[in-house]
Write an enzyme that holds these catalytic residues in place. Structure first.
Site, PDB file in Angstrom:
ATOM      1  N   ARG A  60      -2.828  61.857  54.079  1.00 52.04           N
ATOM      2  CA  ARG A  60      -3.985  61.025  54.440  1.00 52.04           C
ATOM      3  C   ARG A  60      -5.204  61.444  53.623  1.00 52.04           C
ATOM      4  O   ARG A  60      -5.900  60.602  53.060  1.00 52.04           O
ATOM      5  CB  ARG A  60      -4.256  61.163  55.940  1.00 52.04           C
ATOM      6  CG  ARG A  60      -5.378  60.302  56.478  1.00 52.04           C
ATOM      7  CD  ARG A  60      -5.369  60.367  58.003  1.00 52.04           C
ATOM      8  NE  ARG A  60      -6.525  59.772  58.635  1.00 52.04           N
ATOM      9  CZ  ARG A  60      -6.662  58.483  58.884  1.00 52.04           C
ATOM     10  NH1 ARG A  60      -5.717  57.627  58.523  1.00 52.04           N
ATOM     11  NH2 ARG A  60      -7.737  58.031  59.490  1.00 52.04           N
ATOM     12  N   LYS A  69      -5.331  55.414  66.485  1.00 52.37           N
ATOM     13  CA  LYS A  69      -6.127  56.355  67.284  1.00 52.37           C
ATOM     14  C   LYS A  69      -7.147  55.588  68.126  1.00 52.37           C
ATOM     15  O   LYS A  69      -7.763  54.643  67.654  1.00 52.37           O
ATOM     16  CB  LYS A  69      -6.835  57.342  66.348  1.00 52.37           C
ATOM     17  CG  LYS A  69      -7.528  58.473  67.052  1.00 52.37           C
ATOM     18  CD  LYS A  69      -8.050  59.466  66.034  1.00 52.37           C
ATOM     19  CE  LYS A  69      -8.751  60.632  66.699  1.00 52.37           C
ATOM     20  NZ  LYS A  69      -9.218  61.591  65.700  1.00 52.37           N
ATOM     21  N   HIS A  98      -0.967  65.166  57.437  1.00 55.47           N
ATOM     22  CA  HIS A  98      -2.368  64.775  57.239  1.00 55.47           C
ATOM     23  C   HIS A  98      -2.833  65.042  55.804  1.00 55.47           C
ATOM     24  O   HIS A  98      -3.812  64.441  55.345  1.00 55.47           O
ATOM     25  CB  HIS A  98      -3.264  65.487  58.253  1.00 55.47           C
ATOM     26  CG  HIS A  98      -4.357  64.619  58.794  1.00 55.47           C
ATOM     27  ND1 HIS A  98      -4.133  63.578  59.669  1.00 55.47           N
ATOM     28  CD2 HIS A  98      -5.691  64.634  58.562  1.00 55.47           C
ATOM     29  CE1 HIS A  98      -5.284  62.995  59.947  1.00 55.47           C
ATOM     30  NE2 HIS A  98      -6.243  63.614  59.288  1.00 55.47           N
ATOM     31  N   HIS A 115     -11.457  54.708  60.784  1.00 52.19           N
ATOM     32  CA  HIS A 115     -12.508  55.592  61.310  1.00 52.19           C
ATOM     33  C   HIS A 115     -13.552  54.751  62.039  1.00 52.19           C
ATOM     34  O   HIS A 115     -13.973  53.712  61.538  1.00 52.19           O
ATOM     35  CB  HIS A 115     -13.200  56.351  60.180  1.00 52.19           C
ATOM     36  CG  HIS A 115     -12.354  57.412  59.564  1.00 52.19           C
ATOM     37  ND1 HIS A 115     -12.558  57.872  58.277  1.00 52.19           N
ATOM     38  CD2 HIS A 115     -11.299  58.125  60.041  1.00 52.19           C
ATOM     39  CE1 HIS A 115     -11.669  58.807  57.996  1.00 52.19           C
ATOM     40  NE2 HIS A 115     -10.896  58.980  59.060  1.00 52.19           N
ATOM     41  N   TYR A 129     -14.785  62.346  52.403  1.00 50.93           N
ATOM     42  CA  TYR A 129     -13.990  62.106  51.194  1.00 50.93           C
ATOM     43  C   TYR A 129     -14.837  61.850  49.955  1.00 50.93           C
ATOM     44  O   TYR A 129     -14.302  61.613  48.875  1.00 50.93           O
ATOM     45  CB  TYR A 129     -13.017  60.948  51.429  1.00 50.93           C
ATOM     46  CG  TYR A 129     -12.054  61.274  52.537  1.00 50.93           C
ATOM     47  CD1 TYR A 129     -11.114  62.285  52.387  1.00 50.93           C
ATOM     48  CD2 TYR A 129     -12.115  60.618  53.758  1.00 50.93           C
ATOM     49  CE1 TYR A 129     -10.248  62.618  53.410  1.00 50.93           C
ATOM     50  CE2 TYR A 129     -11.248  60.941  54.783  1.00 50.93           C
ATOM     51  CZ  TYR A 129     -10.322  61.941  54.600  1.00 50.93           C
ATOM     52  OH  TYR A 129      -9.459  62.280  55.622  1.00 50.93           O
ATOM     53  N   ARG A 159      -2.022  57.862  59.849  1.00 53.15           N
ATOM     54  CA  ARG A 159      -1.759  59.134  60.539  1.00 53.15           C
ATOM     55  C   ARG A 159      -0.278  59.195  60.886  1.00 53.15           C
ATOM     56  O   ARG A 159       0.385  58.164  61.007  1.00 53.15           O
ATOM     57  CB  ARG A 159      -2.583  59.212  61.821  1.00 53.15           C
ATOM     58  CG  ARG A 159      -4.082  59.203  61.601  1.00 53.15           C
ATOM     59  CD  ARG A 159      -4.816  59.067  62.947  1.00 53.15           C
ATOM     60  NE  ARG A 159      -6.254  59.024  62.762  1.00 53.15           N
ATOM     61  CZ  ARG A 159      -6.966  57.897  62.665  1.00 53.15           C
ATOM     62  NH1 ARG A 159      -6.359  56.714  62.726  1.00 53.15           N
ATOM     63  NH2 ARG A 159      -8.265  57.949  62.509  1.00 53.15           N
TER      64      ARG A 159
END
Length: 189
Positions: free
Chosen positions: A140, A79, A137, A163, A172, A54
Site C-alpha cells: 500500500r 475501513k 501494508h 482516506h 506520501y 488494505r
C-alpha cells in the site's frame, strides 16, 4: 523520524516518515518470484501493488465486485464500513477473471479465501527473496509513493486509498534525493 510541515500548510500535524516501502524494481522482483511459485500468491501481490488496497479489503473482494468492462474493483468492505471503487489494469482484471473461472468460485465468495495472518506470511516469504521485511501494508505504501512520484494529485490518491482525511494521505508526499534531482533537472529556469 518525524517531519513537521510548515504552519501555513493545510497539513499542520506531524507527518511520519514512511520507510516501509519498495521501489518499483523491488516490487517487480517480488512479483516475479511469486509468479514462478503460485498463481494465487502472484495475483494477491499484484492486486495489492496495483490498487493500494488494505489486506482486509483484498480478502473481501468477490467475483461480483469486479467490473471488467470498466476496469474497476468495488471495495465493499473498506475501513470504517465505507465503500469505494478502485481501478485495475485490464491485464490484471483478465487474470483475476481467469483465476475465478479456473477455481470455479461462486460470485458471492472471496477470491482469496485466506486469513490476514496467512497473507502476511506469504508476503513476508516473498519479501525475504529481496532481503527485506515486507508486510501487506508495504505494498500500500509502495503503491501510494509510486503514484505520487508519477504525478498523481494528492486528492485523487486520497480517494483511491479511501482516506477520510487529506492529512493521512499527505504522508506520501515524500521524495528522495533522486526524485528531487529529476524534478529539478526538468524544471526550466
Amino acid at each position: 523520524m518525524t517531519t513537521v510541515i510548515a504552519d501555513k500548510s493545510p497539513f499542520r500535524q506531524c507527518v511520519k516518515n514512511i520507510t516501509d516501502y519498495l521501489e518499483k524494481e523491488q516490487v517487480d522482483q517480488v512479483l516475479a518470484a511469486a509468479h514462478q511459485c503460485s498463481t494465487r500468491d502472484y495475483l494477491m501481490l499484484r492486486v495489492l501493488w496495483r490498487t493500494g488496497v488494505r489486506v482486509n479489503e483484498l480478502l473481501t473482494i468477490m467475483p461480483r465486485d469486479i467490473e471488467p468492462n470498466n476496469s474497476v474493483v468495488n471495495v465493499t468492505k473498506a475501513k470504517g464500513g465505507k465503500q469505494r471503487r478502485v481501478h485495475l489494469d485490464a491485464e490484471t482484471i483478465e487474470m483475476l477473471s481467469d483465476y475465478v473461472s479456473a477455481q470455479q468460485l461462486p460470485d458471492d465468495q472471496p477470491i482469496f479465501a485466506l486469513k490476514q495472518r496467512q497473507v502476511r506470511n506469504i508476503v513476508k516469504r516473498y519479501g525475504s527473496i529481496i532481503g527485506k521485511d515486507v508486510h501487506p501494508h508495504t505494498f500500500r505504501h509502495s503503491f501510494a509513493i509510486h503514484c505520487v512520484r508519477n504525478g498523481w494529485d494528492i486528492r485523487r490518491l486520497q480517494q483511491v486509498l479511501g482516506h477520510s482525511s487529506l492529512n493521512v494521505t499527505a504522508v506520501y508526499l515524500q521524495f528522495n534525493d533522486q526524485d528531487i534531482k529529476e524534478l529539478y533537472d526538468k524544471t526550466p529556469f
